[in-house]
Design an enzyme around this catalytic site. Sequence first.
Site, PDB file in Angstrom:
ATOM      1  CG  ASP A   1      33.239  33.209  31.733  1.00  0.00           C
ATOM      2  OD1 ASP A   1      32.824  34.372  31.945  1.00  0.00           O
ATOM      3  OD2 ASP A   1      33.703  32.483  32.620  1.00  0.00           O
TER       4      ASP A   1
ATOM      5  CG  HIS B   1      33.391  36.372  34.745  1.00  0.00           C
ATOM      6  ND1 HIS B   1      33.246  35.062  34.376  1.00  0.00           N
ATOM      7  CD2 HIS B   1      33.262  36.394  36.101  1.00  0.00           C
ATOM      8  CE1 HIS B   1      33.033  34.319  35.452  1.00  0.00           C
ATOM      9  NE2 HIS B   1      33.034  35.099  36.517  1.00  0.00           N
TER      10      HIS B   1
ATOM     11  CB  SER C   1      33.795  33.028  38.772  1.00  0.00           C
ATOM     12  OG  SER C   1      32.418  32.980  38.567  1.00  0.00           O
TER      13      SER C   1
END
Length: 725
Positions: free
Chosen positions: A110, A182, A501
């Site tokens: 990520d 994220h 996600s």
Amino acid sequence: MPKPFSNQHNWYLATLFSALNNSEFTTNNLNSYSSKHIYTYTNVMNGFSASLTPLELEALKNSPGYISSIRDLPVKPDTTHSPQFLGLNPFSGAWPASEYGKDVIVGMLDTGVWPESRSFEDNGLTKIPSRWKGQCENSIQFNSSLCNNKLIGAKFFNKGLLAKNPNITIAKYNSTRDTEGHGTHTSSTAAGSKVNDVSYFGYASGTASGIASSARVAIYKTLWEIGGYPSDIIAAIDSAIEDGVDVLSLSFGLDQIPLYKDPVAIATFAAMERGIFVSTSAGNEGPYLKTLHNGTPWVITAAASTLDREYHGTLSLGNSVQITGLSLYPLDFSPGHVPIVFMGQCNNLRQLVKVRNKIVVCEDKNETLPDQVANVETAQVVGAVFISNSSDLYAFYLQNSFPSIIISPINGEIVKGYIKSNKLDAKASMYFKITTVGTRPAPSVDSYSSRGPSYSCPYVLKPDITAPGTSILAAWPKKIPATTLGSRDLFSNFNLLSGTSMSCPHVTGVAALLKGAYPHWSPAAIRSAIMTTSDILDNTLEPIKDIGQGYEPASPLAMGAGHINPNKALHPGLVYNVGVQDYVNLLCALNFTQKKITTITRSSYNNCSNPSLDLNYPSFIAFFDAKYSHSQSKTKIQEFERTVTNVGEGPTTYVASVTHIEGFHVSVIPNKLVFWEKNQKLRYKLRIEGRRMKNKDKKVAFGYLTWKDVKHVVRSPIVVTTLNL
């Protein structure tokens, strides 16, 4: 309350007594009746609570005065709230069986990690497993000492990025630290430690916990502000395999590319061979069919669905009527009571500017909500109320740069009526930061979630599963804005994000729990357990709905086998295992050349003597040509063969049933499987026969094959489609 009763408490007891007498509750002991009663409520509601079986509840529903009932589910604030929504609890099921994923190593590819987050504290964790070969690397603004017994690995991969962008500032890209948020969010969702007293500016307050809170986390930074590159992704997975991860989580993908050009497909084949479970995201290009990525047969592909939690604001009218609507506005509404005015569709910017010091009410017609929000923002009004029924757009407009609430058309009429009857003195105020749990129906597949069939391998039904992905609360870097209102940055240690996600790390966490409970299970067995035990009904006991299709029942092309259920997955009964050669047979049947297959398998020779598109998968998809589907004379037959392994205890017998699929006949041969011992394997065939779709405009029909014994329900989705390959 009937007149003979002196108070409501006695009425409730008498009602309960009568209802139990009319059910299968047969005792004559009055103490047994009263023990069923828990509370009588006198202020918050006109009613009571009781401990009832389903039959007793049904009897109670026939009592005079009955209005409604709700299950007494845990209401302890628990946030991402998703572990609770998935049924995880400390007393039974997947959490205690796996010791919360103890010592399972989860690798996250990520945007990096914010190591100071409380979600990565290692309180109560034992030493790092000796089999771990990875490390925390020193990098810019990231010292290896920031790692601990929770965060056990941290590396970044940017050589491909730098090669593609030679003029960028190198220093900025030489760090595992998360500069976007994220990666911190996804990794804490999958395996974050328990953190008390968290919220998003007062919304979703409670305790945050990753799905596998005792698992270890290794971060492989491969995604950057300007993108990610296949070379870096492959290198990261390569490193993760070497380091010794048990589960990999990949919340990204590439669209419309064949398996032999897909870095995720290529690199994860090797991971699968090493026994590493790989979880991937389906993409956010829904609600359209054939938009899914990561349709790789040897990984699990996650769609995204909603929780039973909503975020609200309240519009308080001058006549003391309060209207509740949807909102995520993170600040307080300071002006107090101000004038409120109805501005129709809010499409006249000049008129909006004239009333900018008032709360404006806009009515969404024909999905004009996006334009209305833009106009109101440009006019810089003090606040806005949007009357809308465009539920597929809500997620994008819950939070705006100005105070706003989205209300239903029914409530909109109340507001409009108040304004009309108080033309000269209509006023209102707004209140925010309200969270409600128990929303129905839930879950529902959200509109943004990408749909199958898979471009890269349509003969394997994808996605595989759906999991919570909408408005998920998880850790966030404290120096990165959680949101921006106009030019003002707002910061929070936890943030709400939506997307596949977010659903992907939920599946990752569940896989870690199963890996902890069954260390020797193959990735295919874990995937099978997750799929065949999933739920197809929502919390109203109706089929899970698809928001992107007007709340019609969701097809497996939207939600896969169903909504993930960790506790059921712990005891699947039967599993569909897949070996390496089975995947090779599939690649051969796709007419890949030996070179293309070698790209994926790394083997100089691949045995293509038995090519087959019929993978031993816990789902089925049959393609019927349009010319056949509308023919009155020709019947097409498709057959599938499956092998199931009994992972339950001892001898058992499973019986098959198939839901009706309109226009087609589906049969199972044999329809009974008799197992004499654990780990025994048996085969069956599923046959689909049909001429055409009954509805000529319909391109997808679906149903379910269910195998049942006395303890287990093993369900597989079946899709019949006339979509072009």
